[in-house]
Design a protein around this motif. Structure first.
Motif, PDB file in Angstrom:
ATOM      1  N   LYS A   1      45.343  30.782   9.181  1.00 22.63           N
ATOM      2  CA  LYS A   1      43.945  30.415   9.396  1.00 22.63           C
ATOM      3  C   LYS A   1      43.156  30.639   8.123  1.00 22.63           C
TER       4      LYS A   1
ATOM      5  N   ASP B   1      39.189  23.453   6.042  1.00 21.19           N
ATOM      6  CA  ASP B   1      40.442  22.772   5.732  1.00 21.19           C
ATOM      7  C   ASP B   1      41.184  23.514   4.624  1.00 21.19           C
TER       8      ASP B   1
ATOM      9  N   SER C   1      46.303  22.659   7.144  1.00 27.42           N
ATOM     10  CA  SER C   1      45.614  22.950   8.407  1.00 27.42           C
ATOM     11  C   SER C   1      45.385  21.677   9.198  1.00 27.42           C
TER      12      SER C   1
ATOM     13  N   GLY D   1      40.686  24.998  10.302  1.00 20.38           N
ATOM     14  CA  GLY D   1      41.337  25.882   9.339  1.00 20.38           C
ATOM     15  C   GLY D   1      42.662  26.446   9.793  1.00 20.38           C
ATOM     16  N   MET D   2      43.141  26.067  10.999  1.00 18.07           N
ATOM     17  CA  MET D   2      44.387  26.612  11.541  1.00 18.07           C
ATOM     18  C   MET D   2      45.533  25.609  11.432  1.00 18.07           C
ATOM     19  N   GLY D   3      46.748  26.145  11.344  1.00 21.07           N
ATOM     20  CA  GLY D   3      47.944  25.315  11.320  1.00 21.07           C
ATOM     21  C   GLY D   3      49.174  26.178  11.539  1.00 21.07           C
TER      22      GLY D   3
ATOM     23  N   TYR E   1      46.367  23.093  19.655  1.00 19.79           N
ATOM     24  CA  TYR E   1      45.451  23.890  18.853  1.00 19.79           C
ATOM     25  C   TYR E   1      45.138  25.227  19.518  1.00 19.79           C
TER      26      TYR E   1
ATOM     27  N   TYR F   1      47.770  27.522  18.416  1.00 19.04           N
ATOM     28  CA  TYR F   1      47.482  28.047  17.084  1.00 19.04           C
ATOM     29  C   TYR F   1      46.532  29.248  17.189  1.00 19.04           C
TER      30      TYR F   1
END
Length: 813
Positions: free
Chosen positions: A190, A200, A218, A222-224, A436, A439
């Protein structure tokens, strides 16, 4: 008089155990660990039952001079039932720049629901604020458990320049908690910008030979997530690509040479989740383990198996899991937690709420009627409470995927840190929402307790107790020193409508407390000792309520999203409205100055006197008090028919030759003689004597006459700024705040004030509507002068703990 939290919180049943499909060496646990873990969790939950508080605000931002309206909801944390033990909810407004409370409200709850308001006076500086809600019981736990919502208070200058840093923070999280060499797993990450919001991010991972072993990018706020298999003996470093073409270095999780990992697939099958456990331990090929699943502290399942070289695969049906977060923990052979993972389940088992205006288009100032309908997931009507806010969309921009009661109870309240756009994960139109949400589980997972606390043999006593009313606490000392024994105290509470006398007892160190006082606004308080000797040497200190501690943010951030046109319109209309209100106040003041009232002044009756006239009345002067040791000394020889035998504390009094002593009354309350003779003579205002028929109003207690003592402090006109009498504490204590009524004009009835412009940003506010047995309720209000789009939003919570949310709208042309 302390309330027992153990008796107030109901016992919560276990969630029905889910069935399971057996795979590999996996089976349901039937050993002692199953009973042990369930018993430990239940014991901990009974000793430290949790509560959740939530606030529905009328809008997301305000202007100086405005009013913040809120509805408060309180539930127990496990099943979200709206009958938690606490009946007092504290609502505080915190300045993010200083961490100080600028406003505190004490909200009385009924069935877990209450409401109130905060006037945002000119003395409150514009800027970022956080509104918080919590109970006294919640102060036993971390600040992370209380409700918090960021708002912004504007002034006429509009949007300030952001003071936040542009620096990005990037964190990586190994699934299950650990990276173990040679075991393929997943890494979540994150990225957060200087405003504390997701941003991003993309970059790459290098080993110590500077070889690229993985890349990341991401996908949501901002997450991935990416797949990763760490090699033995390797050290890895992450690099974030900056917008200017450079890179920034970040730490990457450390690789352990041995240990456990756990991966969860909660997305492939809508009815089941698959748990994959792996381990690498020296000299061990099969490792017995347990997997415990619990939802908000209630056991969902306990299973056991053996992790072989190929790992362990478990398939768990999710249909019986509750909506929200389930916490999975992997325990090793020694029953120690070695890996943890949160999973999110959404069966849409929430209330169905619909908001239906009678028309899609209205005219300015036209009466609007909206029908609100609530049913359960099976379509049955629900009788429950609702809070509704209606706002002008040309002034107030609703925040994207903002918090609501559904998202808070089922998601945000059980996660760590700020959850951005929580409503997104409950919007069925968002096709990627479940991915998501997973995540989010991997990056902001947490728990309301630690397993070490659960397995502790003896649990500590809570410091703060459950409040069902206002608490009065303090300490008594004698000659400035702690008491060495218990001491009886007399406590007198009074207001315009309350006169109450009670007794309290200190403990051996001088602490005293009275709980469950139910009153509004404030009460006058008088405390003194009841012992015959040494009362003037007593001193008292009240323990004032201390709001929840505040953790300051490193950088204040701008917490709301608002279009510049909408903000400009809002500020302009708010300034017009406040100017009109100011002129109205000035007009009223001038009008009052021109009015002359003539008439005979009516003497106000002393509410402490149940009788009309006394047979004799003695007004106490300083000279009379200076020569007396007690009330009875002042009576001696001054009232005909009253005989005082002896002096001081040992005196006796008789009226008209009666063999028994009269009834004593203190400020309208019947009291014992010991309390009267123990009063400080300097505190006496007057003494009334009632004989024969005059005393009949007191019934049989007045058979020997009545002596009524009125104190200076019992008089509502008494000046509390005067010198405090030794041995007596005079103060005021705050009670429940009385909510103000939300103003709504009625344009069907012509009034002079209706000629002024009406551009209110909050058009309608109803914090405690109730549906009938048919699950329906109708509400009406009048639109403003604005040709605009109108937003309607409603939060709902059933007595059974099922939340609901709805939004709707219409156009004013």
């Amino acid at each position: 008089m302390m309330i027992s939290y153990a008796t107030l919180f109901r016992k919560i049943p276990l969630i029905p155990t889910v069935l399971v499909l057996l795979l590999a060496a996996f089976q349901w646990a039937d050993d002692d660990f199953t009973g042990q873990i369930a018993a430990r969790l239940q014991k901990y939950r009974q000793a430290f039952p949790q509560e959740k508080a939530y606030l529905h605000l009328d809008k997301p931002y305000y202007v100086v001079g405005d009013t913040l309206w809120f509805a408060g909801y309180l539930t127990e944390a496990s099943l979200h039932q709206a009958d938690s033990a606490s009946n007092l909810l504290y609502v505080g407004l915190i300045d993010q720049r200083t961490g100080k409370n600028v406003a505190l409200r004490r909200v009385q709850l009924s069935g877990g629901i209450g409401h109130g308001d905060i006037a945002l006076a000119d003395s409150i500086a514009p800027g970022p604020y956080t509104i918080r809600a919590y109970t006294n019981w919640m102060r036993n736990f971390s600040e992370d458990f209380i409700f918090k919502k960021d708002i912004y208070l504007f002034d006429e200058t509009g949007t300030p320049a952001s003071s936040a840093s542009s620096k990005t923070d990037l964190q990586f999280f190994a699934e299950g908690g650990h990276l173990v060499a040679g075991i393929n797993t997943r890494i979540a990450f994150k990225a957060i910008d200087g405003d504390g919001l997701g941003t991003d991010a993309e970059g790459f991972i290098l080993d110590q030979q500077k070889d690229t072993v993985a890349t990341f990018k991401s996908q949501h706020l901002g997450m991935g997530r990416f797949q990763f298999e760490p090699a033995p003996g390797k050290i890895y470093t992450a690099f974030l690509r900056n917008k200017n073409g450079g890179t920034t270095r970040f730490d990457f999780p450390k690789v352990e040479e041995s240990g456990f990992t756990m991966m969860v697939d909660n997305l492939s099958n809508p009815l089941k989740m698959k748990i994959l456990a792996y381990c690498k331990l020296p000299g061990s090929k099969e490792n017995p383990v347990h997997v415990v699943g619990h939802s908000r502290g209630i056991v969902a399942f306990v299973a056991k198996g053996k992790i072989s070289d190929k790992g362990l695969v478990m398939s768990i049906p999710t249909t019986d899991l509750p909506d929200g977060i389930t916490h999975l923990t992997l325990f090793n052979e020694q029953n120690k937690p070695v890996s943890e993972r949160l999973v999110f389940t959404d069966h849409s088992r929430r209330l169905r709420v619909s908001l239906n205006p009678t028309r899609k288009t209205y005219k300015p100032r036209e009466k609007t009627e909206v029908e609100l309908t609530v049913s359960d997931s099976a379509g049955n009507p629900v009788e429950t409470s609702i809070s509704v806010s209606v706002t002008d969309a040309s002034q107030i921009e609703q925040q994207p995927n903002d918090q609501n009661l559904v998202s808070y109870l089922n998601l945000s309240s059980d996660l760590k840190g700020h959850i951005e756009q929580p409503g997104y994960y409950f919007d069925a139109e968002k096709s990627e929402r479940k991915i998501y949400a997973d995540y989010l589980m991997m990056t902001q997972g947490w728990t309301r307790f630690h397993w070490d606390d659960v397995f502790r043999d003896s649990l500590p006593e809570p410091r703060y107790f459950v409040e069902q009313g206002i608490s009065l606490e303090g300490e008594a000392k004698r000659s400035g020193r702690k008491l060495s024994d218990k001491t009886m105290l007399s406590v007198y509470l009074s207001s315009d409508s309350i006169n109450s006398f009670m007794t309290a007892e200190t403990n051996q160190s001088g602490r005293f407390a009275i709980h469950n006082l139910v009153f509004s606004d404030s009460l006058n308080l008088r405390i003194q000792g009841m012992n015959k000797k040494g009362n003037q040497n007593l001193s008292f200190t009240l323990s004032l309520f201390q709001p929840f501690s505040t953790t300051m943010q490193k950088v204040p951030f701008y917490p709301v999203t608002v279009n510049s046109i909408q903000l400009s319109e809002y500020l302009k209309r708010a300034a017009q409205d406040q100017e009109i209100a100011r002129k109205i106040r000035e007009s009223r003041e001038r009008l009052l100055q021109e009015v002359t009232i003539k008439g005979k002044k009516e003497t106000q009756r002393d509410t402490r006197k149940l009788y009309n006239n006394a047979d004799a009345s003695l007004k106490i002067t300083p000279q009379m008090a200076s020569s007396a040791m007690s009330v009875l000394d002042m009576l001696a020889g001054r009232v005909a028919g009253v005989q005082v035998v002896g002096s001081g504390m040992n005196a006796s009094v008789f009226i008209r030759g009666n063999r028994g002593e009269p009834q004593f009354v203190l400020d309208g309350m019947p009291v014992d003689k010991d309390l009267v003779t123990n009063l400080n003579v300097q505190d006496i205002e007057s003494i009334d004597v009632l004989k024969g028929a005059s005393a009949a109003i007191f019934g049989s207690r007045g058979g020997n006459g009545v002596i009524s003592i009125l104190t200076k402090r019992g008089n509502e006109n008494y000046d509390y700024s005067q010198e405090i009498v030794p041995g007596v504490l005079i103060s005021k204590i705050a009670g429940f705040d009385v909510p103000r009524d939300f103003y709504m004009p009625d344009y069907q009835v012509k009034k002079p004030q209706d000629n002024r412009p009406d551009y209110r940003s909050t058009i309608y506010w109803a914090p405690m509507l109730k549906t009938g047995k048919d699950g329906k309720v109708k509400f009406q209000y009048f639109n403003t002068d604005a040709a605009t789009r109108v937003d309607i939003r409603a939060d709902v919570l059933s007595p059974a703990g099922i939340p609901g949310f709805a939004k709707s709208g219409y156009t004013v042309e």
